[in-house]
Design a protein around this motif. Structure first.
Motif, PDB file in Angstrom:
ATOM      1  N   VAL A  61       0.818  -1.212   0.000  1.00 46.67           N
ATOM      2  CA  VAL A  61       0.000   0.000   0.000  1.00 46.67           C
ATOM      3  C   VAL A  61       0.854   1.266   0.000  1.00 46.67           C
ATOM      4  O   VAL A  61       0.525   2.243  -0.683  1.00 46.67           O
ATOM      5  CB  VAL A  61      -0.973  -0.005   1.195  1.00 46.67           C
ATOM      6  CG1 VAL A  61      -1.720   1.322   1.292  1.00 46.67           C
ATOM      7  CG2 VAL A  61      -1.959  -1.166   1.063  1.00 46.67           C
ATOM      8  N   ALA A  62       1.948   1.262   0.744  1.00 44.69           N
ATOM      9  CA  ALA A  62       2.817   2.441   0.767  1.00 44.69           C
ATOM     10  C   ALA A  62       3.382   2.725  -0.625  1.00 44.69           C
ATOM     11  O   ALA A  62       3.405   3.873  -1.087  1.00 44.69           O
ATOM     12  CB  ALA A  62       3.946   2.243   1.770  1.00 44.69           C
ATOM     13  N   ARG A  63       3.828   1.692  -1.302  1.00 42.71           N
ATOM     14  CA  ARG A  63       4.338   1.861  -2.663  1.00 42.71           C
ATOM     15  C   ARG A  63       3.219   2.289  -3.608  1.00 42.71           C
ATOM     16  O   ARG A  63       3.423   3.138  -4.485  1.00 42.71           O
ATOM     17  CB  ARG A  63       4.972   0.555  -3.136  1.00 42.71           C
ATOM     18  CG  ARG A  63       5.517   0.646  -4.556  1.00 42.71           C
ATOM     19  CD  ARG A  63       6.062  -0.685  -5.035  1.00 42.71           C
ATOM     20  NE  ARG A  63       6.482  -0.606  -6.425  1.00 42.71           N
ATOM     21  CZ  ARG A  63       6.904  -1.638  -7.140  1.00 42.71           C
ATOM     22  NH1 ARG A  63       6.971  -2.847  -6.578  1.00 42.71           N
ATOM     23  NH2 ARG A  63       7.258  -1.475  -8.402  1.00 42.71           N
ATOM     24  N   LEU A  64       2.050   1.693  -3.417  1.00 42.32           N
ATOM     25  CA  LEU A  64       0.912   2.039  -4.266  1.00 42.32           C
ATOM     26  C   LEU A  64       0.615   3.531  -4.188  1.00 42.32           C
ATOM     27  O   LEU A  64       0.401   4.193  -5.206  1.00 42.32           O
ATOM     28  CB  LEU A  64      -0.314   1.230  -3.840  1.00 42.32           C
ATOM     29  CG  LEU A  64      -1.567   1.426  -4.692  1.00 42.32           C
ATOM     30  CD1 LEU A  64      -1.440   0.676  -6.006  1.00 42.32           C
ATOM     31  CD2 LEU A  64      -2.822   0.950  -3.946  1.00 42.32           C
ATOM     32  N   ARG A  65       0.619   4.071  -2.980  1.00 45.78           N
ATOM     33  CA  ARG A  65       0.310   5.492  -2.806  1.00 45.78           C
ATOM     34  C   ARG A  65       1.350   6.350  -3.505  1.00 45.78           C
ATOM     35  O   ARG A  65       1.010   7.391  -4.081  1.00 45.78           O
ATOM     36  CB  ARG A  65       0.212   5.843  -1.330  1.00 45.78           C
ATOM     37  CG  ARG A  65      -0.881   5.091  -0.593  1.00 45.78           C
ATOM     38  CD  ARG A  65      -1.300   5.794   0.666  1.00 45.78           C
ATOM     39  NE  ARG A  65      -1.976   7.056   0.371  1.00 45.78           N
ATOM     40  CZ  ARG A  65      -2.918   7.595   1.129  1.00 45.78           C
ATOM     41  NH1 ARG A  65      -3.317   6.993   2.234  1.00 45.78           N
ATOM     42  NH2 ARG A  65      -3.478   8.725   0.814  1.00 45.78           N
ATOM     43  N   ARG A  66       2.596   5.937  -3.479  1.00 48.72           N
ATOM     44  CA  ARG A  66       3.633   6.712  -4.187  1.00 48.72           C
ATOM     45  C   ARG A  66       3.418   6.635  -5.696  1.00 48.72           C
ATOM     46  O   ARG A  66       3.514   7.636  -6.407  1.00 48.72           O
ATOM     47  CB  ARG A  66       5.025   6.197  -3.822  1.00 48.72           C
ATOM     48  CG  ARG A  66       5.437   6.441  -2.378  1.00 48.72           C
ATOM     49  CD  ARG A  66       6.938   6.197  -2.194  1.00 48.72           C
ATOM     50  NE  ARG A  66       7.324   4.828  -2.514  1.00 48.72           N
ATOM     51  CZ  ARG A  66       7.332   3.835  -1.630  1.00 48.72           C
ATOM     52  NH1 ARG A  66       6.953   4.056  -0.365  1.00 48.72           N
ATOM     53  NH2 ARG A  66       7.710   2.623  -1.996  1.00 48.72           N
ATOM     54  N   ASP A  67       3.120   5.421  -6.173  1.00 48.93           N
ATOM     55  CA  ASP A  67       2.970   5.232  -7.616  1.00 48.93           C
ATOM     56  C   ASP A  67       1.717   5.909  -8.168  1.00 48.93           C
ATOM     57  O   ASP A  67       1.642   6.164  -9.381  1.00 48.93           O
ATOM     58  CB  ASP A  67       2.931   3.736  -7.937  1.00 48.93           C
ATOM     59  CG  ASP A  67       4.278   3.057  -7.695  1.00 48.93           C
ATOM     60  OD1 ASP A  67       5.306   3.763  -7.719  1.00 48.93           O
ATOM     61  OD2 ASP A  67       4.282   1.824  -7.463  1.00 48.93           O
ATOM     62  N   MET A  68       0.755   6.202  -7.320  1.00 47.89           N
ATOM     63  CA  MET A  68      -0.454   6.887  -7.781  1.00 47.89           C
ATOM     64  C   MET A  68      -0.157   8.280  -8.316  1.00 47.89           C
ATOM     65  O   MET A  68      -0.938   8.837  -9.093  1.00 47.89           O
ATOM     66  CB  MET A  68      -1.480   6.971  -6.639  1.00 47.89           C
ATOM     67  CG  MET A  68      -2.155   5.652  -6.322  1.00 47.89           C
ATOM     68  SD  MET A  68      -3.178   5.724  -4.819  1.00 47.89           S
ATOM     69  CE  MET A  68      -4.412   6.942  -5.305  1.00 47.89           C
ATOM     70  N   ASP A  69       0.973   8.853  -7.910  1.00 52.47           N
ATOM     71  CA  ASP A  69       1.347  10.191  -8.362  1.00 52.47           C
ATOM     72  C   ASP A  69       2.211  10.179  -9.613  1.00 52.47           C
ATOM     73  O   ASP A  69       2.679  11.234 -10.065  1.00 52.47           O
ATOM     74  CB  ASP A  69       2.097  10.931  -7.246  1.00 52.47           C
ATOM     75  CG  ASP A  69       1.212  11.226  -6.043  1.00 52.47           C
ATOM     76  OD1 ASP A  69       0.012  11.468  -6.254  1.00 52.47           O
ATOM     77  OD2 ASP A  69       1.716  11.205  -4.900  1.00 52.47           O
ATOM     78  N   ALA A  70       2.426   9.006 -10.182  1.00 52.44           N
ATOM     79  CA  ALA A  70       3.244   8.909 -11.395  1.00 52.44           C
ATOM     80  C   ALA A  70       2.564   9.638 -12.555  1.00 52.44           C
ATOM     81  O   ALA A  70       1.335   9.603 -12.682  1.00 52.44           O
ATOM     82  CB  ALA A  70       3.475   7.446 -11.752  1.00 52.44           C
ATOM     83  N   PRO A  71       3.334  10.305 -13.406  1.00 57.15           N
ATOM     84  CA  PRO A  71       2.734  11.074 -14.515  1.00 57.15           C
ATOM     85  C   PRO A  71       1.908  10.227 -15.470  1.00 57.15           C
ATOM     86  O   PRO A  71       0.920  10.701 -16.029  1.00 57.15           O
ATOM     87  CB  PRO A  71       3.949  11.698 -15.213  1.00 57.15           C
ATOM     88  CG  PRO A  71       5.128  10.905 -14.746  1.00 57.15           C
ATOM     89  CD  PRO A  71       4.802  10.438 -13.378  1.00 57.15           C
ATOM     90  N   GLU A  72       2.278   8.966 -15.648  1.00 54.60           N
ATOM     91  CA  GLU A  72       1.520   8.133 -16.591  1.00 54.60           C
ATOM     92  C   GLU A  72       0.113   7.819 -16.073  1.00 54.60           C
ATOM     93  O   GLU A  72      -0.804   7.563 -16.861  1.00 54.60           O
ATOM     94  CB  GLU A  72       2.260   6.835 -16.903  1.00 54.60           C
ATOM     95  CG  GLU A  72       2.634   6.006 -15.702  1.00 54.60           C
ATOM     96  CD  GLU A  72       4.036   6.300 -15.192  1.00 54.60           C
ATOM     97  OE1 GLU A  72       4.636   5.383 -14.584  1.00 54.60           O
ATOM     98  OE2 GLU A  72       4.523   7.427 -15.408  1.00 54.60           O
ATOM     99  N   VAL A  73      -0.060   7.856 -14.755  1.00 55.08           N
ATOM    100  CA  VAL A  73      -1.392   7.639 -14.186  1.00 55.08           C
ATOM    101  C   VAL A  73      -2.308   8.794 -14.575  1.00 55.08           C
ATOM    102  O   VAL A  73      -3.422   8.591 -15.080  1.00 55.08           O
ATOM    103  CB  VAL A  73      -1.309   7.488 -12.651  1.00 55.08           C
ATOM    104  CG1 VAL A  73      -2.703   7.544 -12.034  1.00 55.08           C
ATOM    105  CG2 VAL A  73      -0.623   6.178 -12.292  1.00 55.08           C
ATOM    106  N   GLN A  74      -1.846  10.008 -14.342  1.00 54.81           N
ATOM    107  CA  GLN A  74      -2.660  11.171 -14.715  1.00 54.81           C
ATOM    108  C   GLN A  74      -2.838  11.260 -16.219  1.00 54.81           C
ATOM    109  O   GLN A  74      -3.896  11.648 -16.713  1.00 54.81           O
ATOM    110  CB  GLN A  74      -2.018  12.455 -14.188  1.00 54.81           C
ATOM    111  CG  GLN A  74      -2.886  13.702 -14.355  1.00 54.81           C
ATOM    112  CD  GLN A  74      -4.209  13.575 -13.617  1.00 54.81           C
ATOM    113  OE1 GLN A  74      -4.237  13.213 -12.445  1.00 54.81           O
ATOM    114  NE2 GLN A  74      -5.315  13.864 -14.299  1.00 54.81           N
ATOM    115  N   ALA A  75      -1.805  10.868 -16.967  1.00 53.03           N
ATOM    116  CA  ALA A  75      -1.898  10.928 -18.427  1.00 53.03           C
ATOM    117  C   ALA A  75      -2.994  10.011 -18.941  1.00 53.03           C
ATOM    118  O   ALA A  75      -3.745  10.365 -19.872  1.00 53.03           O
ATOM    119  CB  ALA A  75      -0.554  10.545 -19.049  1.00 53.03           C
TER     120      ALA A  75
END
Length: 242
Positions: free
Chosen positions: A181-195
């Motif tokens: 979950v900790a890693r998931l929360r960090r990866d949620m801010d990745a630019p490809e997610v918003q893209a």
């Protein structure tokens, strides 16, 4: 009486029924003549509204067709969009969905049936969170789960969840499916997610979709819930059409 909003178009229709003028009318006189004609023949307003609706529908259809033609690769082959089913399948089904949409949950079951029946179909998922902050959080979490090779599990768990999803329930589900979950929360801010989400928004708007679920299969736009048999009929038509 205040002029109604469709007066300019209605005025044109009204003037068609007026006799040819023997003299030049002022703009104010033309408007008054048109308004008098509308008051005497109220159906003119309905005719004007129908013309506007037909014009808007034709414009929307043309824009949607243009979007499908110009963005075919983006719709079907976007490397930033999750794919399930047969990655090398001959027909692609693109689904726009929201995890908080009850009809999307039902559509997910139908997509599952289609994949079970047809091993040559590939499905592209377009996360389109339009039902509030909880939907956005769920979409970002699902997309972030790709970094842990857990998108499919997270997607299925979110679709199978009862009740409205929010930050706390999404994180609980992530933990249940075995994600960090900790890693998931960090990866949620990745630019490809918003893209991915931004692209979904742009495509859906250009295609004229107004809600979820919505599908693109070949040249067919299918807004709303469709069942596995309907999907298979469309897929068959795509194959027959080459």
């Amino acid at each position: 009486m205040r002029p109604i909003a469709v007066l300019p178009t209605a005025a044109l229709l009204a003037l068609i029924a007026l006799p040819a003028p023997a003299e030049t009318f002022t703009e104010a006189e033309i408007k008054q003549l048109a308004l008098d004609a509308i008051l005497e023949n109220p159906q003119i307003v309905m005719e004007a509204a129908a013309i506007l609706q037909e014009r808007d529908a034709a414009r929307a259809q043309a824009e949607a067709q243009s979007t499908m033609t110009e963005n075919r690769d983006l719709l079907e082959r976007d490397a930033n969009a999750p794919v399930v089913g047969n990655p090398d399948g001959d027909v692609t089904v693109v689904e726009f969905f929201d995890y908080n949409c009850p009809y999307c949950k039902r559509a997910g079951d139908e997509v599952g049936k289609l994949l079970a029946e047809d091993g040559q179909v590939r499905v592209v998922y377009r996360e389109w969170p339009i039902l509030g902050e909880g939907s956005v959080f769920a979409a970002r979490a699902a997309l972030a789960a790709r970094e842990q090779d857990g998108y499919a599990e997270m997607h299925e768990a979110l679709m199978g969840a009862r009740g409205r999803l929010d930050e706390s329930t999404v994180l609980e589900i992530a933990e249940e499916v075995g994600l960090d979950v900790a890693r998931l929360r960090r990866d949620m801010d990745a630019p490809e997610v918003q893209a991915h989400i931004d692209t979904s928004m742009e495509l859906a708007q250009s295609l004229g979709f107004t809600g979820t679920p919505s599908f693109v299969i070949g040249e067919t736009l299918a807004p709303g819930l469709i069942d596995a048999d309907q999907m298979q009929d469309i897929v068959k038509g795509v194959r027959e059409g080459g």
